[in-house]
Scaffold this motif. Sequence first.
Motif, PDB file in Angstrom:
ATOM      1  N   LEU A   1      -5.413  -8.742   8.943  1.00 51.53           N
ATOM      2  CA  LEU A   1      -4.489  -8.675  10.072  1.00 51.53           C
ATOM      3  C   LEU A   1      -4.136  -7.233  10.431  1.00 51.53           C
ATOM      4  O   LEU A   1      -3.718  -6.954  11.555  1.00 51.53           O
ATOM      5  CB  LEU A   1      -3.199  -9.439   9.750  1.00 51.53           C
ATOM      6  CG  LEU A   1      -3.293 -10.959   9.735  1.00 51.53           C
ATOM      7  CD1 LEU A   1      -1.987 -11.557   9.238  1.00 51.53           C
ATOM      8  CD2 LEU A   1      -3.631 -11.494  11.107  1.00 51.53           C
ATOM      9  N   ASN A   2      -4.299  -6.318   9.493  1.00 50.96           N
ATOM     10  CA  ASN A   2      -3.984  -4.919   9.772  1.00 50.96           C
ATOM     11  C   ASN A   2      -4.940  -4.303  10.788  1.00 50.96           C
ATOM     12  O   ASN A   2      -4.654  -3.229  11.325  1.00 50.96           O
ATOM     13  CB  ASN A   2      -3.988  -4.100   8.486  1.00 50.96           C
ATOM     14  CG  ASN A   2      -2.691  -4.247   7.738  1.00 50.96           C
ATOM     15  OD1 ASN A   2      -1.659  -4.578   8.307  1.00 50.96           O
ATOM     16  ND2 ASN A   2      -2.741  -4.012   6.433  1.00 50.96           N
ATOM     17  N   ASN A   3      -6.054  -4.937  11.068  1.00 50.70           N
ATOM     18  CA  ASN A   3      -6.980  -4.431  12.093  1.00 50.70           C
ATOM     19  C   ASN A   3      -6.415  -4.588  13.497  1.00 50.70           C
ATOM     20  O   ASN A   3      -6.845  -3.911  14.415  1.00 50.70           O
ATOM     21  CB  ASN A   3      -8.330  -5.146  11.988  1.00 50.70           C
ATOM     22  CG  ASN A   3      -9.034  -4.813  10.696  1.00 50.70           C
ATOM     23  OD1 ASN A   3      -8.862  -3.727  10.147  1.00 50.70           O
ATOM     24  ND2 ASN A   3      -9.816  -5.756  10.200  1.00 50.70           N
ATOM     25  N   VAL A   4      -5.456  -5.480  13.673  1.00 49.19           N
ATOM     26  CA  VAL A   4      -4.793  -5.680  14.963  1.00 49.19           C
ATOM     27  C   VAL A   4      -3.535  -4.827  14.972  1.00 49.19           C
ATOM     28  O   VAL A   4      -2.710  -4.902  14.071  1.00 49.19           O
ATOM     29  CB  VAL A   4      -4.430  -7.171  15.166  1.00 49.19           C
ATOM     30  CG1 VAL A   4      -3.719  -7.379  16.481  1.00 49.19           C
ATOM     31  CG2 VAL A   4      -5.663  -8.042  15.053  1.00 49.19           C
ATOM     32  N   VAL A   5      -3.394  -3.992  16.012  1.00 48.09           N
ATOM     33  CA  VAL A   5      -2.249  -3.090  16.102  1.00 48.09           C
ATOM     34  C   VAL A   5      -1.390  -3.497  17.291  1.00 48.09           C
ATOM     35  O   VAL A   5      -1.887  -3.661  18.404  1.00 48.09           O
ATOM     36  CB  VAL A   5      -2.712  -1.621  16.259  1.00 48.09           C
ATOM     37  CG1 VAL A   5      -1.516  -0.699  16.440  1.00 48.09           C
ATOM     38  CG2 VAL A   5      -3.538  -1.210  15.059  1.00 48.09           C
ATOM     39  N   ILE A   6      -0.084  -3.701  17.046  1.00 49.28           N
ATOM     40  CA  ILE A   6       0.868  -4.047  18.102  1.00 49.28           C
ATOM     41  C   ILE A   6       1.977  -3.013  18.102  1.00 49.28           C
ATOM     42  O   ILE A   6       2.631  -2.803  17.080  1.00 49.28           O
ATOM     43  CB  ILE A   6       1.452  -5.459  17.873  1.00 49.28           C
ATOM     44  CG1 ILE A   6       0.340  -6.500  17.941  1.00 49.28           C
ATOM     45  CG2 ILE A   6       2.540  -5.767  18.892  1.00 49.28           C
ATOM     46  CD1 ILE A   6       0.782  -7.901  17.650  1.00 49.28           C
ATOM     47  N   LEU A   7       2.166  -2.350  19.222  1.00 46.69           N
ATOM     48  CA  LEU A   7       3.191  -1.313  19.375  1.00 46.69           C
ATOM     49  C   LEU A   7       3.089  -0.239  18.308  1.00 46.69           C
ATOM     50  O   LEU A   7       4.088   0.285  17.817  1.00 46.69           O
ATOM     51  CB  LEU A   7       4.593  -1.932  19.360  1.00 46.69           C
ATOM     52  CG  LEU A   7       4.918  -2.925  20.481  1.00 46.69           C
ATOM     53  CD1 LEU A   7       6.279  -3.550  20.256  1.00 46.69           C
ATOM     54  CD2 LEU A   7       4.851  -2.257  21.842  1.00 46.69           C
ATOM     55  N   GLY A   8       1.877   0.081  17.904  1.00 42.96           N
ATOM     56  CA  GLY A   8       1.638   1.135  16.938  1.00 42.96           C
ATOM     57  C   GLY A   8       1.752   0.713  15.484  1.00 42.96           C
ATOM     58  O   GLY A   8       1.585   1.531  14.591  1.00 42.96           O
ATOM     59  N   PHE A   9       2.086  -0.543  15.231  1.00 46.00           N
ATOM     60  CA  PHE A   9       2.194  -1.043  13.865  1.00 46.00           C
ATOM     61  C   PHE A   9       1.080  -2.046  13.593  1.00 46.00           C
ATOM     62  O   PHE A   9       0.790  -2.887  14.425  1.00 46.00           O
ATOM     63  CB  PHE A   9       3.547  -1.734  13.628  1.00 46.00           C
ATOM     64  CG  PHE A   9       4.714  -0.806  13.717  1.00 46.00           C
ATOM     65  CD1 PHE A   9       5.059   0.012  12.653  1.00 46.00           C
ATOM     66  CD2 PHE A   9       5.478  -0.748  14.871  1.00 46.00           C
ATOM     67  CE1 PHE A   9       6.140   0.869  12.732  1.00 46.00           C
ATOM     68  CE2 PHE A   9       6.558   0.111  14.963  1.00 46.00           C
ATOM     69  CZ  PHE A   9       6.890   0.922  13.897  1.00 46.00           C
ATOM     70  N   PRO A  10       0.480  -1.978  12.422  1.00 47.68           N
ATOM     71  CA  PRO A  10      -0.519  -2.987  12.073  1.00 47.68           C
ATOM     72  C   PRO A  10       0.132  -4.372  11.980  1.00 47.68           C
ATOM     73  O   PRO A  10       1.245  -4.505  11.473  1.00 47.68           O
ATOM     74  CB  PRO A  10      -1.052  -2.557  10.711  1.00 47.68           C
ATOM     75  CG  PRO A  10      -0.405  -1.265  10.383  1.00 47.68           C
ATOM     76  CD  PRO A  10       0.671  -0.998  11.375  1.00 47.68           C
ATOM     77  N   LEU A  11      -0.550  -5.383  12.489  1.00 49.03           N
ATOM     78  CA  LEU A  11       0.011  -6.732  12.527  1.00 49.03           C
ATOM     79  C   LEU A  11       0.336  -7.243  11.124  1.00 49.03           C
ATOM     80  O   LEU A  11       1.352  -7.913  10.926  1.00 49.03           O
ATOM     81  CB  LEU A  11      -0.953  -7.701  13.228  1.00 49.03           C
ATOM     82  CG  LEU A  11      -0.462  -9.135  13.385  1.00 49.03           C
ATOM     83  CD1 LEU A  11       0.815  -9.176  14.205  1.00 49.03           C
ATOM     84  CD2 LEU A  11      -1.535  -9.998  14.004  1.00 49.03           C
ATOM     85  N   GLY A  12      -0.490  -6.951  10.140  1.00 48.51           N
ATOM     86  CA  GLY A  12      -0.226  -7.394   8.769  1.00 48.51           C
ATOM     87  C   GLY A  12       1.080  -6.838   8.245  1.00 48.51           C
ATOM     88  O   GLY A  12       1.877  -7.549   7.621  1.00 48.51           O
ATOM     89  N   PHE A  13       1.320  -5.549   8.485  1.00 53.09           N
ATOM     90  CA  PHE A  13       2.565  -4.918   8.055  1.00 53.09           C
ATOM     91  C   PHE A  13       3.753  -5.561   8.764  1.00 53.09           C
ATOM     92  O   PHE A  13       4.770  -5.882   8.155  1.00 53.09           O
ATOM     93  CB  PHE A  13       2.540  -3.416   8.350  1.00 53.09           C
ATOM     94  CG  PHE A  13       3.871  -2.751   8.183  1.00 53.09           C
ATOM     95  CD1 PHE A  13       4.356  -2.452   6.921  1.00 53.09           C
ATOM     96  CD2 PHE A  13       4.646  -2.449   9.287  1.00 53.09           C
ATOM     97  CE1 PHE A  13       5.599  -1.847   6.768  1.00 53.09           C
ATOM     98  CE2 PHE A  13       5.885  -1.851   9.140  1.00 53.09           C
ATOM     99  CZ  PHE A  13       6.356  -1.550   7.878  1.00 53.09           C
TER     100      PHE A  13
END
Length: 88
Positions: free
Chosen positions: A42-54
């Motif tokens: 999920l960290n491969n997807v970035v939303i608003l500069g944050f990795p989705l996994g995080f």
Amino acid sequence: MTDKLPPEVAEAHWTKTRNLMWTTLGIWAVFSFLIHMFVTSLNNVVILGFPLGFYMAAQGSLIVFVVLIFWFSSRQNSIDEEFGVAED
């Protein structure tokens, strides 16, 4: 309160309550374990500069848990009202 109900009505109430509990537990398990098991992909997807996994680990799961508590409470109250065992 359910001891004042006829046995078939009490059984129907418990069936609906049990189904709600299992549904809630399933949603909880998905957001507690499954989402976090796939955090690296999920960290491969970035939303608003944050990795989705995080984001899902740090904030998303907590938001879902709070919403889940209110949803469960509302649904349980509806079930209790339907069977006449709601609290005031």
